[in-house]
Design a protein around this motif. Structure first.
Motif, PDB file in Angstrom:
ATOM      1  N   GLY A  35     -10.441 -20.342 -23.879  1.00  0.00           N
ATOM      2  CA  GLY A  35      -9.503 -21.225 -23.292  1.00  0.00           C
ATOM      3  C   GLY A  35      -9.558 -21.539 -21.730  1.00  0.00           C
ATOM      4  N   THR A  36      -9.113 -22.927 -21.512  1.00  0.00           N
ATOM      5  CA  THR A  36      -9.120 -23.114 -20.562  1.00  0.00           C
ATOM      6  C   THR A  36      -7.298 -23.525 -19.751  1.00  0.00           C
ATOM      7  N   ALA A  37      -7.104 -23.218 -18.885  1.00  0.00           N
ATOM      8  CA  ALA A  37      -5.861 -24.151 -18.217  1.00  0.00           C
ATOM      9  C   ALA A  37      -5.897 -24.398 -17.001  1.00  0.00           C
ATOM     10  N   GLN A  38      -6.482 -25.798 -16.385  1.00  0.00           N
ATOM     11  CA  GLN A  38      -6.923 -26.522 -14.739  1.00  0.00           C
ATOM     12  C   GLN A  38      -5.077 -27.122 -14.620  1.00  0.00           C
ATOM     13  N   ALA A  39      -5.384 -27.196 -12.771  1.00  0.00           N
ATOM     14  CA  ALA A  39      -4.386 -27.448 -12.426  1.00  0.00           C
ATOM     15  C   ALA A  39      -5.475 -28.944 -11.331  1.00  0.00           C
ATOM     16  N   GLY A  40      -5.044 -30.081 -11.276  1.00  0.00           N
ATOM     17  CA  GLY A  40      -5.394 -31.119 -10.382  1.00  0.00           C
ATOM     18  C   GLY A  40      -4.620 -32.003  -9.913  1.00  0.00           C
ATOM     19  N   TYR A  41      -5.716 -33.125 -10.038  1.00  0.00           N
ATOM     20  CA  TYR A  41      -5.288 -34.299  -9.246  1.00  0.00           C
ATOM     21  C   TYR A  41      -5.454 -35.645 -10.128  1.00  0.00           C
ATOM     22  N   PHE A  42      -4.443 -37.054 -10.240  1.00  0.00           N
ATOM     23  CA  PHE A  42      -5.436 -37.874 -10.968  1.00  0.00           C
ATOM     24  C   PHE A  42      -5.580 -39.009 -10.773  1.00  0.00           C
ATOM     25  N   THR A  43      -5.515 -40.605 -10.764  1.00  0.00           N
ATOM     26  CA  THR A  43      -4.720 -41.132  -9.998  1.00  0.00           C
ATOM     27  C   THR A  43      -5.192 -42.404 -11.142  1.00  0.00           C
ATOM     28  N   GLY A  44      -4.229 -43.776 -11.478  1.00  0.00           N
ATOM     29  CA  GLY A  44      -5.190 -44.834 -12.385  1.00  0.00           C
ATOM     30  C   GLY A  44      -5.570 -46.355 -11.198  1.00  0.00           C
TER      31      GLY A  44
ATOM     32  N   THR B 192      -6.211 -49.322 -19.518  1.00  0.00           N
ATOM     33  CA  THR B 192      -5.675 -48.101 -18.393  1.00  0.00           C
ATOM     34  C   THR B 192      -6.552 -47.537 -18.740  1.00  0.00           C
ATOM     35  N   THR B 193      -7.312 -47.729 -17.073  1.00  0.00           N
ATOM     36  CA  THR B 193      -8.320 -46.000 -16.340  1.00  0.00           C
ATOM     37  C   THR B 193      -7.823 -44.943 -15.273  1.00  0.00           C
ATOM     38  N   LEU B 194      -8.168 -43.752 -15.977  1.00  0.00           N
ATOM     39  CA  LEU B 194      -7.528 -42.640 -15.712  1.00  0.00           C
ATOM     40  C   LEU B 194      -8.880 -42.612 -14.863  1.00  0.00           C
ATOM     41  N   LEU B 195      -8.774 -41.844 -13.543  1.00  0.00           N
ATOM     42  CA  LEU B 195      -9.559 -40.627 -13.304  1.00  0.00           C
ATOM     43  C   LEU B 195      -8.963 -39.369 -12.723  1.00  0.00           C
ATOM     44  N   GLY B 196      -9.427 -38.076 -12.877  1.00  0.00           N
ATOM     45  CA  GLY B 196      -8.955 -36.973 -12.381  1.00  0.00           C
ATOM     46  C   GLY B 196     -10.643 -35.652 -11.804  1.00  0.00           C
ATOM     47  N   ALA B 197      -9.779 -34.365 -11.716  1.00  0.00           N
ATOM     48  CA  ALA B 197     -10.514 -33.441 -11.175  1.00  0.00           C
ATOM     49  C   ALA B 197      -9.336 -32.806 -10.939  1.00  0.00           C
TER      50      ALA B 197
ATOM     51  N   ALA C  69     -13.012 -38.671 -16.974  1.00  0.00           N
ATOM     52  CA  ALA C  69     -12.824 -39.915 -16.855  1.00  0.00           C
ATOM     53  C   ALA C  69     -12.467 -40.424 -18.147  1.00  0.00           C
ATOM     54  N   LEU C  70     -11.379 -41.545 -18.334  1.00  0.00           N
ATOM     55  CA  LEU C  70     -10.560 -41.583 -19.484  1.00  0.00           C
ATOM     56  C   LEU C  70     -10.178 -42.672 -20.082  1.00  0.00           C
ATOM     57  N   PHE C  71      -9.922 -43.541 -20.363  1.00  0.00           N
ATOM     58  CA  PHE C  71      -9.304 -44.751 -20.286  1.00  0.00           C
ATOM     59  C   PHE C  71      -8.603 -44.566 -21.711  1.00  0.00           C
ATOM     60  N   GLN C  72      -7.699 -45.977 -22.210  1.00  0.00           N
ATOM     61  CA  GLN C  72      -6.355 -46.049 -22.851  1.00  0.00           C
ATOM     62  C   GLN C  72      -6.585 -47.761 -23.520  1.00  0.00           C
ATOM     63  N   GLU C  73      -6.686 -47.899 -24.032  1.00  0.00           N
ATOM     64  CA  GLU C  73      -6.396 -49.669 -24.810  1.00  0.00           C
ATOM     65  C   GLU C  73      -5.667 -49.856 -24.323  1.00  0.00           C
ATOM     66  N   PRO C  74      -4.795 -51.660 -24.414  1.00  0.00           N
ATOM     67  CA  PRO C  74      -3.207 -51.479 -24.468  1.00  0.00           C
ATOM     68  C   PRO C  74      -2.746 -52.005 -25.524  1.00  0.00           C
ATOM     69  N   ASP C  75      -1.377 -51.936 -25.165  1.00  0.00           N
ATOM     70  CA  ASP C  75      -0.859 -52.174 -26.121  1.00  0.00           C
ATOM     71  C   ASP C  75      -0.684 -53.155 -27.214  1.00  0.00           C
TER      72      ASP C  75
ATOM     73  N   ALA D 114     -14.556 -38.481 -21.159  1.00  0.00           N
ATOM     74  CA  ALA D 114     -15.802 -37.802 -20.174  1.00  0.00           C
ATOM     75  C   ALA D 114     -15.926 -37.150 -19.734  1.00  0.00           C
ATOM     76  N   ASN D 115     -15.705 -35.913 -19.790  1.00  0.00           N
ATOM     77  CA  ASN D 115     -14.989 -35.024 -19.240  1.00  0.00           C
ATOM     78  C   ASN D 115     -15.814 -34.197 -18.760  1.00  0.00           C
TER      79      ASN D 115
END
Length: 194
Positions: free
Chosen positions: A117-126, A94-99, A75-81, A55-56
């Motif tokens: 179209g968009t191209a963006q740079a930023g920062y992510f944290t687990g 696993t959850t990540l948050l970025g801007a 804001a995203l999540f990934q289920e475990p393997d 959800a972004n």
């Protein structure tokens, strides 16, 4: 979902503005949210996690109908393997948050739709699971918005994302596929409705 908010053009007398300021006064803001699925794409990250969700929310400023800027929270999540290899946090989501921020290029398709179209740079944290560190990242992609009213659009989007951070553990062991064994920067794609 995208909300388009036009600025009142009579807010400032145009003769008192510098040329670049006239562009800003004549532009419009947009805010919305992209909601969809998140799928790991590189081998090692896929060895740690599976399909998840995203959800972004975003806010943008279009200088005109074609060129603008967009800032987005990821804001995203990934289920475990769930391979039960005995690694720390193996069963955690696993959850990540970025801007990110970057340009947005739009191509109006008449009154029917807008391709962008968009191209963006930023920062992510687990925040949990296999990714517990932080680093820079990049996202790029496209979408199409269809106006429902003068100020509201619905659409679809797709993005490719990379964050320069590695999942843990960095070695999944000799029983893992060779393409998934050693840590690399995480990559994932997101797609869904906006």
């Amino acid at each position: 979902l995208r909300q388009r908010l036009r600025q009142p053009r009579a807010a400032l007398p145009a003769e008192n503005l510098r040329p670049w300021m006239k562009l800003l006064v004549d532009g419009f803001q947009a805010l919305g949210v992209d909601v969809g699925v998140s799928e790991p794409t590189n081998g090692n990250y896929r060895g740690h996690v599976q399909t998840g969700g995203t959800a972004n929310p975003y806010v943008g400023y279009m200088i005109n109908d074609w060129i603008g800027f967009q800032g987005q929270i990821h804001a995203l999540f990934q289920e475990p393997d769930n391979d039960h290899r005995g690694h720390t946090r193996e069963g955690e989501t696993t959850t990540l948050l970025g801007a990110t921020v970057g340009p947005r290029i739009a191509i109006p398709l008449g009154e029917l739709a807008e391709l962008y179209g968009t191209a963006q740079a930023g920062y992510f944290t687990g925040l949990s699971g296999r990714v517990r560190n932080s680093g820079g990242g990049f996202t790029g992609g496209a979408g199409i918005d269809v106006p429902v009213t003068d100020n509201l659009s619905l659409g679809i989007f797709g993005r490719w994302n990379v964050a320069y951070i590695e999942p843990r553990p960095t070695d999944l062991g000799p029983e893992q596929k060779s393409s998934q064994r050693y840590a690399d920067d995480i990559e994932w794609v997101t797609a869904g409705a906006s």
